[in-house]
Design a protein around this motif. Structure first.
Motif, PDB file in Angstrom:
ATOM      1  N   ASP A 148     -12.613 -27.804 -39.311  1.00 44.11           N
ATOM      2  CA  ASP A 148     -11.152 -27.737 -39.305  1.00 44.11           C
ATOM      3  C   ASP A 148     -10.632 -26.992 -40.533  1.00 44.11           C
ATOM      4  N   LEU A 149     -11.360 -27.052 -41.658  1.00 43.21           N
ATOM      5  CA  LEU A 149     -10.962 -26.286 -42.838  1.00 43.21           C
ATOM      6  C   LEU A 149     -11.259 -24.798 -42.658  1.00 43.21           C
ATOM      7  N   VAL A 150     -12.281 -24.473 -41.869  1.00 49.86           N
ATOM      8  CA  VAL A 150     -12.515 -23.074 -41.505  1.00 49.86           C
ATOM      9  C   VAL A 150     -11.299 -22.536 -40.748  1.00 49.86           C
ATOM     10  N   GLY A 151     -10.778 -23.335 -39.825  1.00 56.09           N
ATOM     11  CA  GLY A 151      -9.590 -22.926 -39.090  1.00 56.09           C
ATOM     12  C   GLY A 151      -8.405 -22.715 -40.009  1.00 56.09           C
ATOM     13  N   LYS A 152      -8.243 -23.613 -40.994  1.00 61.17           N
ATOM     14  CA  LYS A 152      -7.159 -23.458 -41.972  1.00 61.17           C
ATOM     15  C   LYS A 152      -7.307 -22.160 -42.738  1.00 61.17           C
ATOM     16  N   ASP A 153      -8.528 -21.885 -43.187  1.00 62.59           N
ATOM     17  CA  ASP A 153      -8.790 -20.637 -43.923  1.00 62.59           C
ATOM     18  C   ASP A 153      -8.444 -19.417 -43.078  1.00 62.59           C
ATOM     19  N   LEU A 154      -8.888 -19.423 -41.836  1.00 60.57           N
ATOM     20  CA  LEU A 154      -8.650 -18.265 -40.977  1.00 60.57           C
ATOM     21  C   LEU A 154      -7.166 -18.055 -40.713  1.00 60.57           C
ATOM     22  N   ASP A 155      -6.396 -19.136 -40.637  1.00 58.07           N
ATOM     23  CA  ASP A 155      -4.944 -18.988 -40.510  1.00 58.07           C
ATOM     24  C   ASP A 155      -4.361 -18.299 -41.735  1.00 58.07           C
ATOM     25  N   LEU A 156      -4.803 -18.717 -42.926  1.00 60.64           N
ATOM     26  CA  LEU A 156      -4.336 -18.089 -44.158  1.00 60.64           C
ATOM     27  C   LEU A 156      -4.758 -16.619 -44.216  1.00 60.64           C
ATOM     28  N   VAL A 162      -9.700 -12.426 -35.903  1.00 57.25           N
ATOM     29  CA  VAL A 162      -8.963 -12.921 -34.736  1.00 57.25           C
ATOM     30  C   VAL A 162      -9.930 -13.594 -33.755  1.00 57.25           C
ATOM     31  N   THR A 163     -11.053 -12.940 -33.510  1.00 59.21           N
ATOM     32  CA  THR A 163     -12.062 -13.521 -32.621  1.00 59.21           C
ATOM     33  C   THR A 163     -12.617 -14.818 -33.193  1.00 59.21           C
ATOM     34  N   ASN A 164     -12.926 -14.810 -34.496  1.00 59.65           N
ATOM     35  CA  ASN A 164     -13.471 -16.012 -35.130  1.00 59.65           C
ATOM     36  C   ASN A 164     -12.496 -17.177 -35.032  1.00 59.65           C
ATOM     37  N   ARG A 165     -11.206 -16.882 -35.222  1.00 63.62           N
ATOM     38  CA  ARG A 165     -10.198 -17.952 -35.153  1.00 63.62           C
ATOM     39  C   ARG A 165     -10.153 -18.554 -33.754  1.00 63.62           C
ATOM     40  N   ARG A 166     -10.271 -17.738 -32.733  1.00 65.06           N
ATOM     41  CA  ARG A 166     -10.223 -18.245 -31.366  1.00 65.06           C
ATOM     42  C   ARG A 166     -11.418 -19.151 -31.076  1.00 65.06           C
TER      43      ARG A 166
END
Length: 280
Positions: A226-234, A250-254
């Motif tokens: 979930d912190l990876v997701g936070k990082d990718l949003d930033l 973009v692909t990684n976030r999905r």
């Protein structure tokens, strides 16, 4: 990360006063390391002259700094705050302004490295802020880090951390895909990873994540998904603001969003491989 930093500093004989939003966690770290516990973030910051901060996200940082009991209120003249949190560059700049208003100085000093790297004192620090303030913080940072890079003014450290993490998360995705490809095609997981670890792609990430990928049921959680997701949003917010194209991010976030939605948010980032194994 904060607990590991405390332990490392205490082993070096540094007096540490700590505060955590969860009182029981602070008490546990103090009992294990001999650190002292402060009642508020302000009290901890006032114990300076160097204050280390390591929190999960922008909201947690703002909550810890702001208000009469916040860290900014305790960081007066002669104090330098070194914030290792991964946050938006704009947040780093705004927190530096808040600390400066009380007479203190701040650096954004996010780090690259896991808990074992902290324990060895081999972090990489990316520092944004004034060079003179970094010099004052170095006696503490040098106990935690193998390398300290001064990359620019306030916000530059936060920017560099997001760039580094964009690469780390891309490596995690690529490694997960390559491992599952080999497995699905009849090569054992261990044999495939042995080749990866001795190939042209065998960088530090491949080496230190080996146990997590080979024995996912045994390895501890080092970086929650979930912190990876936070990082990718930033990262994607910064990319949009700067006009940098980042189709890989973009692909990684999905993919991360899909895995978190599947209930894997509290697992280590290497769980992406397990998530991909479960897909047809």
């Amino acid at each position: 990360m904060g607990a590991a930093m405390t332990a490392r500093l205490r082993e070096a004989g540094v007096d540490v006063v700590l505060w955590n939003r969860t009182e029981a966690r602070a008490a546990g770290v103090a009992a294990a390391t001999g650190a002292r516990v402060a009642a508020t973030a302000r009290e901890a910051a006032a114990a300076g002259p160097v204050v280390l901060v390591s929190l999960a996200d922008d909201a947690a940082c703002r909550a810890a700094y702001e208000g009469p009991d916040g860290a900014a209120a305790g960081a007066g003249p002669g104090t330098v705050v070194a914030d290792a949190s991964t946050v938006a560059p704009r947040t780093a700049v705004e927190l530096a302004e808040l600390v400066a208003a009380g007479g203190g100085a701040m650096l954004d000093t996010p780090v690259s490295g896991s808990v074992p790297v902290v324990e060895r004192g081999e972090l990489t620090v990316m520092a944004g802020g004034e060079a003179a303030d970094l010099d004052r913080a170095r006696p503490v940072l040098d106990l935690l880090a193998r390398q300290v890079f001064h990359v620019g003014g306030h916000g530059a450290g936060a920017t560099m951390k997001l760039a580094v993490n964009a690469l780390v998360h891309a490596l995690n995705q690529a490694l997960s895909e390559a491992l599952v490809l080999a497995e699905r095609s009849g090569v054992s997981r261990e044999a495939a990873y042995e080749v990866f670890a001795n190939s042209v792609a065998a960088g530090p990430f491949v080496q230190y994540k080996r146990a997590a990928f080979e024995r996912p049921d045994e390895a501890p959680v080092a970086f929650r998904l979930d912190l990876v997701g936070k990082d990718l949003d930033l990262i994607l917010d910064l990319a949009a603001a700067s006009g940098a194209p980042m189709p890989q991010a973009v692909t990684n976030r999905r993919v991360v969003a899909d895995a978190v939605a599947a209930g894997l948010g509290d697992e280590d980032m290497s769980v992406i491989a397990r998530h991909l194994r479960g897909r047809g």
